[in-house]
Motif scaffolding. Structure first.
Motif, short mmCIF file in Angstrom:
data_model
loop_
_atom_site.label_atom_id
_atom_site.label_comp_id
_atom_site.label_asym_id
_atom_site.label_seq_id
_atom_site.Cartn_x
_atom_site.Cartn_y
_atom_site.Cartn_z
N GLU A 12 23.70 0.40 -14.35
CA GLU A 12 22.67 0.52 -15.37
C GLU A 12 21.98 -0.82 -15.64
O GLU A 12 20.77 -0.88 -15.83
CB GLU A 12 23.26 1.09 -16.67
N THR A 13 22.76 -1.90 -15.62
CA THR A 13 22.20 -3.23 -15.84
C THR A 13 21.25 -3.61 -14.71
O THR A 13 20.15 -4.10 -14.95
CB THR A 13 23.33 -4.28 -15.95
N VAL A 14 21.66 -3.36 -13.47
CA VAL A 14 20.83 -3.69 -12.32
C VAL A 14 19.52 -2.90 -12.38
O VAL A 14 18.43 -3.47 -12.23
CB VAL A 14 21.58 -3.41 -10.99
N ILE A 15 19.61 -1.61 -12.64
CA ILE A 15 18.41 -0.78 -12.71
C ILE A 15 17.51 -1.22 -13.85
O ILE A 15 16.29 -1.34 -13.69
CB ILE A 15 18.80 0.71 -12.84
N ILE A 18 15.76 -4.53 -12.95
CA ILE A 18 14.68 -4.30 -11.99
C ILE A 18 13.47 -3.69 -12.69
O ILE A 18 12.33 -4.14 -12.50
CB ILE A 18 15.16 -3.40 -10.83
N ALA A 19 13.71 -2.67 -13.50
CA ALA A 19 12.61 -2.02 -14.22
C ALA A 19 11.88 -3.02 -15.12
O ALA A 19 10.65 -3.02 -15.20
CB ALA A 19 13.14 -0.85 -15.05
N THR A 20 12.64 -3.90 -15.76
CA THR A 20 12.03 -4.90 -16.65
C THR A 20 11.12 -5.84 -15.89
O THR A 20 9.98 -6.08 -16.31
CB THR A 20 13.14 -5.69 -17.39
N VAL A 21 11.57 -6.38 -14.76
CA VAL A 21 10.73 -7.33 -14.02
C VAL A 21 9.52 -6.65 -13.40
O VAL A 21 8.49 -7.29 -13.17
CB VAL A 21 11.48 -8.16 -12.96
N LEU A 22 9.64 -5.34 -13.13
CA LEU A 22 8.51 -4.60 -12.55
C LEU A 22 7.62 -3.98 -13.62
O LEU A 22 6.60 -3.38 -13.30
CB LEU A 22 9.02 -3.52 -11.60
N ASP A 23 8.04 -4.07 -14.88
CA ASP A 23 7.30 -3.52 -16.01
C ASP A 23 7.08 -2.01 -15.85
O ASP A 23 5.97 -1.50 -16.01
CB ASP A 23 5.96 -4.25 -16.20
N ILE A 24 8.17 -1.33 -15.50
CA ILE A 24 8.15 0.13 -15.39
C ILE A 24 9.38 0.68 -16.11
O ILE A 24 10.29 -0.06 -16.48
CB ILE A 24 8.16 0.60 -13.92
N SER A 25 9.41 1.97 -16.29
CA SER A 25 10.55 2.62 -16.91
C SER A 25 11.67 2.76 -15.89
O SER A 25 11.42 3.06 -14.71
CB SER A 25 10.15 4.01 -17.42
N SER A 26 12.90 2.58 -16.33
CA SER A 26 14.03 2.73 -15.42
C SER A 26 14.14 4.16 -14.89
O SER A 26 14.70 4.38 -13.83
CB SER A 26 15.33 2.29 -16.08
N LEU A 35 11.84 -0.68 -3.28
CA LEU A 35 11.39 -1.55 -4.36
C LEU A 35 10.13 -2.33 -4.01
O LEU A 35 9.39 -2.72 -4.91
CB LEU A 35 12.54 -2.47 -4.78
N LEU A 36 9.85 -2.52 -2.74
CA LEU A 36 8.59 -3.16 -2.35
C LEU A 36 7.42 -2.27 -2.72
O LEU A 36 6.36 -2.75 -3.13
CB LEU A 36 8.57 -3.46 -0.86
N ASP A 37 7.61 -0.96 -2.62
CA ASP A 37 6.55 0.00 -2.92
C ASP A 37 6.20 0.05 -4.40
O ASP A 37 5.12 0.49 -4.76
CB ASP A 37 6.94 1.40 -2.45
N VAL A 38 7.12 -0.38 -5.25
CA VAL A 38 6.85 -0.36 -6.70
C VAL A 38 6.58 -1.75 -7.27
O VAL A 38 6.58 -1.94 -8.48
CB VAL A 38 7.98 0.35 -7.49
N GLY A 39 6.37 -2.73 -6.39
CA GLY A 39 5.91 -4.04 -6.84
C GLY A 39 6.86 -5.20 -6.76
O GLY A 39 6.54 -6.30 -7.20
#
Length: 80
Positions: A12-15, A18-26, A35-39
């Protein structure tokens, strides 16, 4: 102010990280997400690797993660 580092690295922490740095919802991330496809880029990846290693994930490695940018593969490497 220094960024707070979690002492427990779990799925959960890893996800969430990742969501935080990509500014998306987990909830937008699945184990099949490339992950390259989502930024994800090298700068964000380096930041995450440093955070996870400091938080107790010694297997978090830039080269290993960059070579297989699928979330499920990252979880297999980072979370014991």
């Amino acid at each position: 102010m220094a960024e707070e580092v979690s002492t427990v690295i779990d799925r959960e922490t890893v996800i969430s990280d990742i969501a935080t740095v990509l500014d998306i919802s987990s909830t937008e991330l699945t184990e099949d997400t490339n992950l390259l496809d989502v930024g994800m880029d090298s700068v964000r990846l380096m930041s995450l690797v440093e955070k996870w290693r400091a938080g107790g994930a010694p297997h978090a490695d830039l080269v290993t993660l960059a070579s297989d940018p699928v979330l499920g593969a990252w979880l297999d490497v980072i979370v014991p």
